[in-house]
Design a protein around this motif. Structure first.
Motif, mmCIF file in Angstrom:
data_model
loop_
_atom_site.group_PDB
_atom_site.id
_atom_site.type_symbol
_atom_site.label_atom_id
_atom_site.label_comp_id
_atom_site.label_asym_id
_atom_site.label_seq_id
_atom_site.Cartn_x
_atom_site.Cartn_y
_atom_site.Cartn_z
ATOM 1 N N ARG A 73 -7.071 0.729 46.269
ATOM 2 C CA ARG A 73 -5.712 0.805 46.814
ATOM 3 C C ARG A 73 -4.709 0.487 45.713
ATOM 4 N NH1 ARG A 73 -3.623 -4.320 47.528
ATOM 5 N NH2 ARG A 73 -5.174 -5.980 47.507
ATOM 6 N N PRO A 74 -3.452 0.876 45.907
ATOM 7 C CA PRO A 74 -2.408 0.499 44.940
ATOM 8 C C PRO A 74 -2.226 -1.025 44.927
ATOM 9 C CG PRO A 74 -1.678 2.312 46.332
ATOM 10 C CD PRO A 74 -2.961 1.783 46.932
ATOM 11 N N GLU B 161 -6.801 11.129 41.835
ATOM 12 C CA GLU B 161 -8.071 10.587 42.331
ATOM 13 C C GLU B 161 -9.264 11.077 41.521
ATOM 14 O OE1 GLU B 161 -9.301 13.560 45.946
ATOM 15 O OE2 GLU B 161 -7.767 12.055 46.351
ATOM 16 N N VAL C 104 -2.452 6.065 35.166
ATOM 17 C CA VAL C 104 -1.834 5.352 36.284
ATOM 18 C C VAL C 104 -0.344 5.666 36.332
ATOM 19 C CG1 VAL C 104 -3.501 3.444 36.288
ATOM 20 C CG2 VAL C 104 -1.375 3.202 35.025
ATOM 21 N N ILE D 146 4.178 -1.405 41.829
ATOM 22 C CA ILE D 146 2.881 -1.173 42.457
ATOM 23 C C ILE D 146 2.212 -0.016 41.721
ATOM 24 C CG2 ILE D 146 1.667 -0.638 44.595
ATOM 25 C CD1 ILE D 146 3.279 -3.269 44.681
ATOM 26 N N TYR D 147 1.050 -0.297 41.141
ATOM 27 C CA TYR D 147 0.317 0.698 40.339
ATOM 28 C C TYR D 147 -0.721 1.412 41.191
ATOM 29 C CZ TYR D 147 2.489 -1.230 36.226
ATOM 30 O OH TYR D 147 3.426 -1.616 35.296
ATOM 31 N N HIS D 148 -0.920 2.685 40.887
ATOM 32 C CA HIS D 148 -1.950 3.490 41.534
ATOM 33 C C HIS D 148 -2.450 4.527 40.530
ATOM 34 C CE1 HIS D 148 1.771 5.810 42.130
ATOM 35 N NE2 HIS D 148 0.990 6.866 42.046
ATOM 36 N N LEU D 149 -3.645 5.067 40.804
ATOM 37 C CA LEU D 149 -4.181 6.113 39.936
ATOM 38 C C LEU D 149 -3.322 7.362 40.087
ATOM 39 C CD1 LEU D 149 -8.041 5.789 40.472
ATOM 40 C CD2 LEU D 149 -6.649 4.889 38.603
ATOM 41 N N TYR E 290 3.328 4.141 38.663
ATOM 42 C CA TYR E 290 3.777 3.017 39.475
ATOM 43 C C TYR E 290 4.996 3.395 40.289
ATOM 44 C CZ TYR E 290 7.486 2.239 36.050
ATOM 45 O OH TYR E 290 8.572 2.387 35.229
ATOM 46 N N LEU F 295 -8.245 -0.039 41.076
ATOM 47 C CA LEU F 295 -7.156 0.757 41.648
ATOM 48 C C LEU F 295 -7.665 1.912 42.509
ATOM 49 C CD1 LEU F 295 -4.525 0.804 38.781
ATOM 50 C CD2 LEU F 295 -4.417 -0.428 40.961
ATOM 51 N N ARG F 296 -8.948 2.201 42.443
ATOM 52 C CA ARG F 296 -9.513 3.227 43.326
ATOM 53 C C ARG F 296 -9.454 2.762 44.775
ATOM 54 N NH1 ARG F 296 -15.063 5.578 41.064
ATOM 55 N NH2 ARG F 296 -14.614 7.149 42.641
#
Length: 107
Positions: A35-36, A82, A66, A76-79, A68, A32-33
């Motif tokens: 991209r989502p 950062e 995370v 859509i998942y993302h951190l 979403y 996930l680093r």
């Protein structure tokens, strides 16, 4: 006597560390680093089943690693931050140094 707010932050840190103490979850964080992604994309890259990915993401979401966003029918998942990736890098750097010290000790 210990401060209750200090105990609370240590409890939160312990839960965070427990969630991070799983190789599958660490691999998902690493991915996930870039991209989502949705669950299917993560499953394809990792080789894990979609149900396993969903379970791991749920654990990571519960401790705030995370987040979403819903796009139509998919999530859509993302951190969440950062800095989480940087924390993982730092841990790996410490472990690499530790492993190198141990290896030199056994020569």
């Amino acid at each position: 006597m210990a401060n209750t707010s200090a105990q609370t932050i240590f409890d939160i840190q312990a839960e965070f560390c427990k969630a991070m103490g799983n190789a599958a979850r660490l691999q998902i964080i690493h991915i996930l680093r870039e991209r989502p992604m949705n669950v299917g994309e993560i499953a394809e890259i990792t080789g894990f089943g979609q149900s396993q990915v969903s379970r791991q993401l749920s654990t990571l979401r519960n401790v705030g690693v995370v987040e979403y966003q819903r796009r139509g029918n998919e999530m859509i998942y993302h951190l969440a931050d950062e800095n989480i990736g940087e924390v993982c890098d730092l841990v790996r750097k410490v472990l690499t140094a530790h492993t190198q010290k141990q290896s030199k000790a056994f020569r």
